[in-house]
Design an enzyme around this catalytic site. Structure first.
Site, short mmCIF file in Angstrom:
data_model
loop_
_atom_site.label_atom_id
_atom_site.label_comp_id
_atom_site.label_asym_id
_atom_site.label_seq_id
_atom_site.Cartn_x
_atom_site.Cartn_y
_atom_site.Cartn_z
N HIS A 130 20.06 9.72 -3.02
CA HIS A 130 20.09 7.92 -4.18
C HIS A 130 19.01 6.85 -3.63
CE1 HIS A 130 23.74 9.77 -6.08
NE2 HIS A 130 23.87 9.26 -4.89
N SER A 177 -8.44 -4.87 -3.11
CA SER A 177 -8.37 -5.18 -4.71
C SER A 177 -9.44 -6.51 -4.63
CB SER A 177 -6.75 -6.01 -4.78
OG SER A 177 -7.32 -6.61 -5.93
N LYS A 189 -4.22 -7.94 0.23
CA LYS A 189 -4.45 -6.05 -0.50
C LYS A 189 -5.02 -5.01 -0.17
CE LYS A 189 -2.20 -5.71 -5.08
NZ LYS A 189 -1.24 -4.63 -4.79
N GLU A 240 -1.65 7.13 -4.48
CA GLU A 240 -1.31 7.82 -5.86
C GLU A 240 -1.84 8.39 -6.55
OE1 GLU A 240 -0.54 2.98 -7.39
OE2 GLU A 240 -2.22 3.14 -5.26
#
Ligand code: ARG
Length: 461
Positions: A157, A278, A284, A291
């Site tokens: 979980h 970024s 970043k 992704e």
């Protein structure tokens, strides 16, 4: 000359649109090598059966070789009025050698031709994917070996459950990829029958030898039913389904990398080579490659769905809808190949941060089950009661802001007097993982044994 009913809005008449919707050459040119190979096998068989003369056969063969050289050098010309790779090549052959070119298509149709080409292409694609997946498995095994005893939290979980080893976690993906490879190889075995000679749908009256062409093209046998031969795209669907299952696995691993790289976790840091910055936030470092692997998996599943939808309502035998079979397979193959390569690169170059993993496992009371098990084993307490006692210990540790194994023996005795010093040996995360020594369990010894098996299977040392 435009149509009287709807011609008003057409400047050229309907032929331009018909040509455009009908043309598959923009994508099926990718089959040119398979198309030439199929034609050569067919040609040699026609000659050996005296269906065409040795002299014409020689001319055609030289023509095909010349065309192959042209395609290799300059690419396949995209002539929409010639529709597809089969007609573009036949037309070029006619330009090169004259009327003998027209004999090549004896006892053949584009229907069996394209089925043959596409099977040959998918067979090669499977072999390429298998190479890529093998490289990914090697990367996983190598990193797992480095981290066979590195403790991390195991989750259910996405809540901290029990301590595990990082090597064990990585080897879980090794297993998934093994099943993916076997799925692709099942599909490869199943597809390896030659449709060539099924002709348009019913077979042919010419005295051809389908066994000869099957053998020449590396098939195990000719297909047994001509109708099935030209209308079967199971092999493409098998490929897409295997690709989808593989993509699911890659996506789950990508998701974990993304979570692990996030600051609150901080289990891994991605190398510059697989991250991006970024344009606005200087701090970043984004896990874009992971992704995109996750993103591509959705598109691959979409490709599978596209072909399922194309095929589901088609009567026997060939229908032109089936020309739409190729773009989703090509697209899925390109996406999958890239995803496998990116995942392999990430696994090879990720920096794992064992201190953070261990700390998180300790902070998450991941050895609570070990305490409960100890109460059962050493104090003869029923598991349900042990579970309850352990819950109180976890609550106390949480209140004090310390790990379970940092509780004093007095604290523990206050919770239940049956607890004694020897409990300390099971409360550390290292003791916990070492104790899970059942076959396939997370204990470093087990993990090392499975890694040894894997290395043998992969042919590593
Ligand atoms: N370009 C076609 C395809 O990819 C080849 C088969 C055409 N056959 C036909 N009867 N029109 O499916």
């Amino acid at each position: 000359d435009s149509n009287a009913m709807w011609g008003g809005r057409f400047s050229e008449g309907p032929t331009a649109i018909m040509r455009e919707i009908n043309a598959s050459i923009p994508f099926d040119k990718r089959l040119w090598q398979q198309d030439i190979a199929g034609s050569k096998a067919h040609l040699k068989m026609l000659v050996s059966r005296n269906i065409i003369t040795a002299e014409d056969g020689q001319k055609i063969l030289e023509g095909l070789d010349k065309i192959a050289a042209e395609y290799a050098e300059k690419g396949v010309p995209e002539d929409w009025s010639l529709e597809d790779i089969h007609m573009v090549t036949e037309k070029r052959l006619a330009d090169l050698i004259g009327s003998a070119a027209g004999r090549l298509h004896t006892a053949r149709s584009r229907n069996d031709q394209v089925a043959t080409d596409f099977k040959l292409w998918v067979r090669d694609a499977i072999d390429m994917v298998d190479k890529g997946l093998t490289a990914l498995q090697m990367a996983l095994v190598i990193r797992a070996e480095e981290h066979a005893a590195t403790v991390m939290p195991g989750f259910t979980h996405l809540q901290i459950a029990q301590p595990i080893t990082l090597g064990h976690h990585l080897m879980a993906y090794y297993e998934m990829i093994s099943r993916d490879r076997s799925r692709f190889s099942d599909g490869r075995k199943r597809l390896n029958q030659s449709p060539l000679g099924a002709a348009a749908l019913a077979g042919t009256g010419f005295n051809i030898d389908r066994h000869q062409t099957a053998k020449a093209l590396g098939f195990d046998a000719p297909t047994a039913n001509s109708l099935d031969s030209v209308s079967d795209r199971d092999f493409a669907l098998d490929y897409l389904m295997s690709a989808t299952q593989t993509a699911i696995h890659l996506s789950r691993l990508a998701e974990e990398i993304i979570i692990w790289a996030s600051q609150p976790y901080g289990f891994v840091s991605l190398p510059d080579a697989y991250s991006t910055g970024s344009s606005i936030m200087p701090q970043k470092r984004n896990p874009d490659a992971a992704e995109l692997v996750r993103g591509h998996s959705g598109r691959i599943a979409g490709c599978m769905n596209a072909l399922v939808m194309t095929m589901k309502g088609l009567p026997l035998a060939y229908s032109k809808d089936m020309q739409d079979d190729k773009p989703p397979v090509f697209e899925a193959h390109d996406l999958l190949s890239l995803a496998i390569a990116a995942m392999t690169g990430m696994i090879e170059t990720l920096t794992f941060i064992p201190e953070k993993m261990r700390k998180t496992a300790e902070a998450g009371f991941s050895t609570a089950t070990d305490l409960a098990d100890w109460l059962v084993r050493q104090a003869g307490i029923p598991f349900r009661e042990a579970h309850h006692i352990t819950g109180s210990a976890v609550r106390l540790a949480e209140t004090k802001g310390i790990a379970l194994d940092a509780l004093s023996i007095e604290d523990l005795k206050a919770i239940d007097p049956r607890i004694d010093e020897s409990v300390k040996a099971v409360l550390s995360v290292d003791a916990s993982v070492a104790s899970r020594n059942s076959y396939g369990g997370t204990a470093p010894d087990q993990v090392r044994a499975r890694i040894l098996d894997a290395k043998k299977t992969l042919g590593l040392n």
